[in-house]
Design a protein around this motif. Structure first.
Motif, mmCIF file in Angstrom:
data_model
loop_
_atom_site.group_PDB
_atom_site.id
_atom_site.type_symbol
_atom_site.label_atom_id
_atom_site.label_comp_id
_atom_site.label_asym_id
_atom_site.label_seq_id
_atom_site.Cartn_x
_atom_site.Cartn_y
_atom_site.Cartn_z
ATOM 1 N N ASP A 165 58.813 -24.666 66.418
ATOM 2 C CA ASP A 165 57.454 -24.771 66.486
ATOM 3 C C ASP A 165 56.940 -24.120 67.945
ATOM 4 O O ASP A 165 57.434 -25.041 68.816
ATOM 5 C CB ASP A 165 56.932 -26.300 66.410
ATOM 6 C CG ASP A 165 55.488 -26.439 66.761
ATOM 7 O OD1 ASP A 165 54.696 -25.578 66.818
ATOM 8 O OD2 ASP A 165 55.152 -27.550 66.309
ATOM 9 N N ASP A 223 49.296 -20.053 70.724
ATOM 10 C CA ASP A 223 50.139 -20.279 69.249
ATOM 11 C C ASP A 223 50.828 -18.920 69.019
ATOM 12 O O ASP A 223 51.994 -18.519 68.807
ATOM 13 C CB ASP A 223 49.144 -20.760 68.187
ATOM 14 C CG ASP A 223 49.001 -22.068 68.440
ATOM 15 O OD1 ASP A 223 49.711 -23.016 68.684
ATOM 16 O OD2 ASP A 223 47.998 -22.433 67.413
ATOM 17 N N LEU A 279 54.391 -23.719 69.731
ATOM 18 C CA LEU A 279 53.663 -24.376 70.897
ATOM 19 C C LEU A 279 53.007 -25.711 70.013
ATOM 20 O O LEU A 279 52.319 -25.634 69.064
ATOM 21 C CB LEU A 279 52.457 -23.356 71.175
ATOM 22 C CG LEU A 279 51.542 -24.128 72.281
ATOM 23 C CD1 LEU A 279 52.490 -24.063 73.508
ATOM 24 C CD2 LEU A 279 50.502 -23.175 72.677
ATOM 25 N N GLU A 282 56.765 -22.125 62.700
ATOM 26 C CA GLU A 282 55.587 -22.774 62.094
ATOM 27 C C GLU A 282 54.421 -21.794 61.783
ATOM 28 O O GLU A 282 53.668 -21.837 61.122
ATOM 29 C CB GLU A 282 54.878 -23.637 62.999
ATOM 30 C CG GLU A 282 53.557 -24.470 62.678
ATOM 31 C CD GLU A 282 52.916 -25.525 63.725
ATOM 32 O OE1 GLU A 282 53.165 -24.973 64.717
ATOM 33 O OE2 GLU A 282 52.631 -26.292 63.006
HETATM 34 MN MN MN Z 1 52.354 -25.499 66.835
#
Ligand code: MN
Ligand code: MN
Length: 358
Positions: free
Chosen positions: A115, A70, A117, A93
């Motif tokens: 986003d 992430d 990942l 995110e």
């Molecule tokens: Mn994510």
């Protein structure tokens, strides 16, 4: 002479040529997004060999545990897109507030929300994950690093799409004139236009929902799922199959390829709880892709793309897929605002009764 394949670059430039006076800035922005996705695809593909599995030991702005990937994917998106001169700001995110373009780089007129990942809880079990992105124009007179700049309904997106890192890596995107899919050819390092004009199949025989939340569902959702489960013997008069990957990108891709419907509805756990998925960088870009492919994307109560966002990380109920299925689910929401649903499959003598021999 060998057959010449169309690359994503050629496709994007072809689209740009349809707009006299286009500057090419948008093409350059798309090239950077595509490069970010290739870099993430490389890391996801290396997995444990690159030491990128496991938790990062940190939490994101909403208290969720971050995976190492992430954090890395977020850094890749920022670093690959901040320098090009086409962006006024970015929102992720993984970041509480919008990201300001560093002072040493020129600023442009677009906003990128992403986003980095999606589905990262699936990384360690080697199931498909992805990246989701949304491009908006920055309103005149609004700073690109302000939350306000991003608070636009999804209908104003100028481009949206996702990358899926599965058995093959694909990029699926729309500029508002249909949906196109590109497959990464790893030998030449370029995305090839393999899936022109994707359409959500009209007939649906699969639904996707996290059934562990069933006790919190609103009546409309209980009824819809009950009727799917009842199959040929119920009011739908046909059998349905169920799927649940817990990766929004993977669910979207399946629905684009072979149809069906996805539900992550608002539920009754908290008063006024809006749902789980994030409007600006999950639901809106996926909704634009699905609607451009002839499907429908809804909060359950109305079109996702019409929602006026109030905050950067706002959540929403999200139902999308085959148009007629989504319209049916919306009709059930309207219906059960007025009258209760007695949920026969959940009642004392129903399919999901308590195992007490009653
Ligand atoms: Mn994510
Ligand atoms: Mn996600």
């Amino acid at each position: 002479m060998p057959r010449r394949e169309t690359t994503i670059t050629e496709y994007i430039i072809g689209e740009q040529r349809k707009f006299p006076g286009a500057t090419g800035g948008f093409t350059a922005l798309l090239n950077d997004i595509r490069l970010a996705c290739k870099r993430i695809a490389y890391l996801v593909g290396k997995g444990a060999l690159a030491g990128v599995h496991g938790p990062a030991g940190s939490r994101n702005s909403r208290g969720e545990e971050q995976h190492k990937l992430d954090v890395l994917a977020n850094d890749i998106f920022l670093a690959t897109n901040e320098w090009g001169g086409h962006l006024a700001g970015m929102a992720s995110e993984e970041l509480e507030a919008p990201y300001a373009i560093p002072a040493e780089y020129p600023r442009g007129r677009y906003l990128l929300a992403f986003d980095p990942l999606d589905g990262s809880s699936n990384i360690d079990v080697n199931v498909s994950v992805g990246s989701i992105f949304s491009v908006l124009a920055c309103p005149e007179g609004v700073a690109g690093e302000s939350e306000l700049a991003f608070l636009q309904p999804g209908s104003r997106q100028v481009c949206a799409g996702y990358a899926i890192y599965g058995p093959t890596t694909m990029l699926v995107l729309t500029f508002g004139r249909g949906v196109h899919g590109f497959t990464l050819d790893r030998e030449i390092g370029e995305f090839i236009h393999t899936h022109p004009d994707l359409r959500v199949p009209e007939e649906a025989s699969e639904f996707a929902i996290n059934t562990s939340n069933a006790r919190f569902w609103e009546p409309a959702v209980k009824r819809y799922v009950d009727e799917c489960l009842a199959g040929r013997s119920g009011p739908r008069d046909k059998d349905f199959n169920m799927r649940w990957v817990a990766s929004l990108v993977a669910e979207t891709h399946r629905i684009l390829m072979r149809g069906g419907v996805f539900l992550y509805p608002r539920d009754e756990r908290e008063q006024g709880r809006a749902g789980r998925l994030r409007l600006l960088y999950e639901a809106n870009p996926i909704a634009m892709v699905i609607e451009q492919a002839g499907g429908r994307a809804s909060t359950g109560y109305g079109p996702v793309l019409a929602v006026e966002p109030k905050s950067l990380h706002q959540r929403t109920g999200f139902v999308f897929g085959a148009r007629r299925e989504v319209e049916r689910i919306e009709a059930y929401h309207r219906d059960h605002n007025e009258r209760p649903y007695d949920a026969p499959l959940f009642a004392a003598r129903g399919l999901f009764r308590a195992a007490d021999g009653a």
